[in-house]
Design an enzyme around this catalytic site. Structure first.
Site, mmCIF file in Angstrom:
data_model
loop_
_atom_site.group_PDB
_atom_site.id
_atom_site.type_symbol
_atom_site.label_atom_id
_atom_site.label_comp_id
_atom_site.label_asym_id
_atom_site.label_seq_id
_atom_site.Cartn_x
_atom_site.Cartn_y
_atom_site.Cartn_z
ATOM 1 N N GLY A 77 0.807 -1.214 0.000
ATOM 2 C CA GLY A 77 0.000 0.000 0.000
ATOM 3 C C GLY A 77 0.841 1.264 0.000
ATOM 4 O O GLY A 77 1.976 1.283 0.464
ATOM 5 N N ARG A 141 1.009 -5.808 -4.870
ATOM 6 C CA ARG A 141 1.095 -6.689 -3.707
ATOM 7 C C ARG A 141 1.540 -8.115 -4.055
ATOM 8 O O ARG A 141 1.310 -9.046 -3.292
ATOM 9 C CB ARG A 141 -0.251 -6.720 -2.982
ATOM 10 N N ASP A 171 6.123 -4.723 6.470
ATOM 11 C CA ASP A 171 6.728 -5.908 7.090
ATOM 12 C C ASP A 171 6.689 -7.110 6.164
ATOM 13 O O ASP A 171 7.667 -7.855 6.061
ATOM 14 C CB ASP A 171 6.050 -6.209 8.433
ATOM 15 N N ASP A 172 5.572 -7.327 5.458
ATOM 16 C CA ASP A 172 5.510 -8.473 4.543
ATOM 17 C C ASP A 172 6.451 -8.282 3.359
ATOM 18 O O ASP A 172 7.126 -9.227 2.926
ATOM 19 C CB ASP A 172 4.077 -8.680 4.051
ATOM 20 N N LYS A 198 8.377 0.978 5.284
ATOM 21 C CA LYS A 198 7.203 1.756 4.900
ATOM 22 C C LYS A 198 5.940 1.119 5.459
ATOM 23 O O LYS A 198 5.750 -0.079 5.335
ATOM 24 C CB LYS A 198 7.108 1.826 3.374
ATOM 25 N N THR A 199 5.103 1.899 6.110
ATOM 26 C CA THR A 199 3.715 1.538 6.387
ATOM 27 C C THR A 199 3.107 2.632 7.241
ATOM 28 O O THR A 199 3.669 3.004 8.274
ATOM 29 C CB THR A 199 3.540 0.187 7.105
ATOM 30 N N ASP A 201 0.585 2.340 8.973
ATOM 31 C CA ASP A 201 0.035 1.759 10.199
ATOM 32 C C ASP A 201 0.984 1.885 11.384
ATOM 33 O O ASP A 201 0.560 1.744 12.531
ATOM 34 C CB ASP A 201 -0.300 0.281 9.986
ATOM 35 N N LYS A 238 -25.429 17.607 17.528
ATOM 36 C CA LYS A 238 -26.538 16.660 17.385
ATOM 37 C C LYS A 238 -26.125 15.283 16.888
ATOM 38 O O LYS A 238 -26.985 14.425 16.710
ATOM 39 C CB LYS A 238 -27.606 17.235 16.464
ATOM 40 N N GLY A 247 -5.267 0.640 10.449
ATOM 41 C CA GLY A 247 -4.536 -0.067 11.494
ATOM 42 C C GLY A 247 -5.160 -1.407 11.788
ATOM 43 O O GLY A 247 -5.815 -1.593 12.814
#
Length: 547
Positions: A77, A141, A171-172, A198-199, A201, A238, A247
Site C-alpha cells: 500500500g 502486492r 513488514d511483509d 514503509k507503512t 500503520d 446533534k 490499522g
C-alpha cells in the site's frame, strides 16, 4: 504533468540531511544481531544473512565509487514519502558516480518478475520530489516467495547489469526482501537486496527503527479531518461520529490521532484484547460516555475505532483464527462457488464455542468473515464496517435505556472510515526529510556491499542534523508465525505497548475527554514556518523518546 501551486513550491524544497550523510560516508559496524524470536529456526532458514552486525554511517570515507546500476520497487500500500526515498536513492547514486543508473520496476514486485521497468532519469525524478503517492512507478502486492520468481527476476537483473534491488515496503514486503536476499546470497549471484521501512500503520518498528515512513503524514492528515469533524460536532451538537482509522494489526494510528485531537472515546485494540472485552463490553464502554454526556445536555461526541478492532476482541479473534485455518483447507476452495455450501462447511468445522460466536454475529458480518480474504488468504478484517456495527449497537443499547427511563437525550450517528485519504498525501517535512535520508542510506548500504539489510534513520525527534543513519539486518526483526496454516518466517509486527508512555499519557486523560468537550483542532499540515510547527514529529514518537 500539470502541477498545483503547492506542488510547484514543494518541488524546490531541499530535504534537510543528517550531518553524517552530508559528505563522504564511512561504515561503522556495531554489535552482531539475532532474530526477534525463534532464533534457531530463523538461523537455519537464513544461514547467509543471519547474525550480521548493525551498521552506522559516520563522516569520512572514500568519495570515489565504481559504477553500479540499481533497481527499485515500491511494494504494498501507498505511504507518503515513497517518492522521496527514490529521489534520495537517485541523487546519491548519481553523486557517487554520474554513470550509475536507477531502474524502477513497474507496479510492484510483479515488475521484476515480468520484466516491466523504466529507467529513472533526472527529468522523471524532478517531477516527483516531495510529492505523495507511488505513481512514479506504481505499486503492487505480488509476493516474492517462489524460486521461479527469483530466477525470472534474475534474468532482467543480469540484462540490465543491476548490482542491487531496493524494496520499499512494509513488514511483509521486507520479509520477502529478506527471503530474496538469502536466495541470491546462497546462490552466489552477487545481487544485493536492501529494504526500506514503509507503512502508515506504524507497526514496522523496533529498537532500531523508530518509525515507518508515512505514519507521520497520515496521522496528521487524519487528525486534521477528525479535528474538522470535532469542530462540526461541537457546532451542530446533534451527532455522535464513529470514525474508523487505518490499522488492522496495531492501533498506533488510533492512539496518535487521539493524542492529537482528544476525542470522547478512542478504542485501543491491544487493550481490548488484554482486558478480554467482549463486543458487548466495547458497546457498553461507548454507551457510558453517551449517557454521561447526555446528562449534561451534550448529545454529541466522537469515537475513534482502529480498523482491526474486531480481530482483537478475544472471542472473535479465536473465531477468526479458526476461520483462517478452515479457509486454508483444500476443501474450502472447492466450495467458494456456492456461498451457502461454504457457510455450511465452515459451521461443520467450527468448535462449539466458535460456532456460538459465529451464529451470534449479524449476518452481514458473518458473511464478510467467511468470504472476504486478503492476499495471504486470511479473513479480510479491514472490510468489516466496524464503525457502522458499533454505531448500530450503541443506538440499540441507548434505546433500551430510554425505554427504561434512564436516558432522555437524543442519539443520532454519522460514520466515517479514513484510509485512502492519508495514504497518498503530500509528505510532511518530517517524512520528506526522513524518506530522503532513507534513500541516501540505501545507496550507501549498496556501495558498502551489504545485502539483507534495511536502511534506517534514528534520533528523529532531534533536529535533522543530529539524526543517525545506517542499516539493520532484516533477520533481526523476524520470528516464526502461522500463515495459511503453515509456520513461516515473518517480520514481527510492533503492537501498541500498553506499558509505554504514549498509551499511559492517553489513559491518564481519556476519562476527562469522555465526558468533557476537550477537542483539539490540529489543522492542516504546515510546510513553511517555525520548526516547532512544521518539523514536529508525532506525539507518539516524542513520548517514546522521552521514556
Amino acid at each position: 504533468m500539470e502541477k498545483s501551486a503547492l506542488q510547484l513550491a514543494r518541488a524546490s524544497y531541499q530535504p534537510k540531511l543528517p550531518k553524517a550523510l552530508q559528505g563522504a560516508v564511512k561504515v561503522e559496524e556495531g554489535a552482531l544481531t539475532q532474530s526477534a524470536g525463534n532464533q534457531e529456526d530463523i538461523k537455519a532458514l537464513f544461514p547467509n544473512t543471519y547474525g550480521m552486525p548493525l551498521i552506522r554511517f559516520v563522516e569520512g570515507g572514500e568519495e570515489v565509487h565504481a559504477r553500479m546500476n540499481v533497481g527499485v520497487i515500491l511494494s504494498g500500500g501507498q505511504a507518503p514519502g515513497g517518492h522521496n526515498v527514490i529521489t534520495g536513492l537517485f541523487d546519491m547514486l548519481k553523486k557517487m558516480n554520474p554513470e550509475n543508473r536507477l531502474y524502477g520496476f513497474l507496479m510492484g514486485p510483479s515488475g521484476l518478475v515480468n520484466h516491466e521497468y523504466i529507467e529513472l532519469t533526472a527529468d522523471i525524478i524532478d517531477d516527483y520530489r516531495n510529492t505523495g503517492g507511488f505513481d512514479m512507478i506504481g505499486s503492487g502486492r505480488t509476493k516474492l516467495e517462489e524460486v521461479d520468481q527469483f530466477e525470472k527476476g534474475l534474468e532482467i537483473i543480469r540484462e540490465l547489469d543491476i548490482k542491487a534491488i531496493v524494496i520499499i515496503g512494509g513488514d511483509d514486503s521486507n520479509t520477502n526482501a529478506c527471503v530474496l536476499a538469502e536466495y541470491y546470497a546462497a546462490k552466489n549471484y552477487g545481487v544485493q537486496v536492501i529494504g526500506c521501512p514503509k507503512t502508515i500503520d506504524g507497526d514496522l518498528k523496533n529498537d532500531q527503527i523508530e518509525a515507518s515512513f508515512g505514519f507521520d503524514t497520515a496521522c496528521k492528515v487524519y487528525s486534521e479531518l477528525i479535528g474538522n469533524i470535532e469542530r462540526d460536532c461541537n457546532s451542530a451538537r446533534k451527532y455522535w461520529h464513529f470514525i474508523k482509522v487505518m490499522g488492522r494489526s496495531a492501533s498506533h494510528i488510533a492512539l496518535e490521532v487521539a493524542l492529537q485531537t482528544q476525542p470522547n472515546v478512542c478504542l485501543i485494540s491491544e487493550e481490548v484484547e488484554q482486558k478480554d472485552m467482549s463486543l458487548n463490553d466495547v458497546v457498553d464502554y461507548i454507551v457510558d460516555s453517551v449517557l454521561r454526556r447526555a446528562a449534561d445536555g451534550n448529545n454529541f461526541g466522537t469515537v475513534i475505532i482502529p480498523e482491526g478492532l474486531i480481530e482483537f476482541i478475544p472471542h472473535i479473534k479465536r473465531l477468526i483464527a479458526q476461520l483462517n485455518e478452515i479457509l486454508a483447507m483444500p476443501e474450502s476452495y472447492n466450495l467458494t462457488v456456492s456461498r451457502n455450501d461454504l457457510i455450511d462447511f465452515i459451521k461443520s468445522q467450527l468448535t462449539d464455542e466458535n460456532l456460538l460466536v459465529f451464529n451470534a454475529l449479524p449476518m452481514n458480518v458473518a458473511r464478510q468473515l467467511a468470504f472476504d480474504r486478503d492476499p495471504h488468504g486470511n479473513v479480510q478484517v479491514s472490510q468489516i464496517e466496524t464503525e457502522k456495527l458499533l454505531a448500530t449497537m450503541v443506538a440499540q443499547r441507548v434505546e433500551k435505556f430510554k425505554r427504561w427511563g434512564r436516558y432522555s437525550g437524543k442519539f443520532s450517528s454519522q460514520t466515517h472510515f479514513f484510509g485512502y485519504e492519508g495514504r497518498c498525501a503530500a509528505p510532511s517535512n518530517y517524512d520528506a526529510d526522513y524518506c530522503y535520508s532513507l534513500g541516501l542510506s540505501a545507496a550507501h548500504l549498496i556501495a558498502a556491499g551489504k545485502t539483507g539489510y534495511m536502511a534506517i534513520v534514528k534520533n528523529t525527534t532531534k533536529p535533522v542534523e543530529e539524526w543517525e543513519a545506517g542499516g539493520v539486518p532484516i533477520t533481526m526483526m523476524m520470528n516464526m508465525e502461522r500463515r495459511k496454516g503453515k509456520m513461516k518466517p515473518v517480520i514481527r509486527k510492533a503492537l501498541v505497548d500498553l506499558n509505554g508512555k504514549p498509551f499511559k499519557t492517553f489513559a491518564a486523560h481519556r476519562d476527562r475527554w469522555a465526558y468533557d468537550t476537550a477537542y483539539v483542532y490540529p489543522g492542516p499540515i504546515q510546510y513553511w514556518g517555525p520548526r516547532e510547527v512544521c518539523d514536529r514529529p508525532t506525539m507518539t514518537l516524542k513520548l517514546e523518546q522521552e521514556q
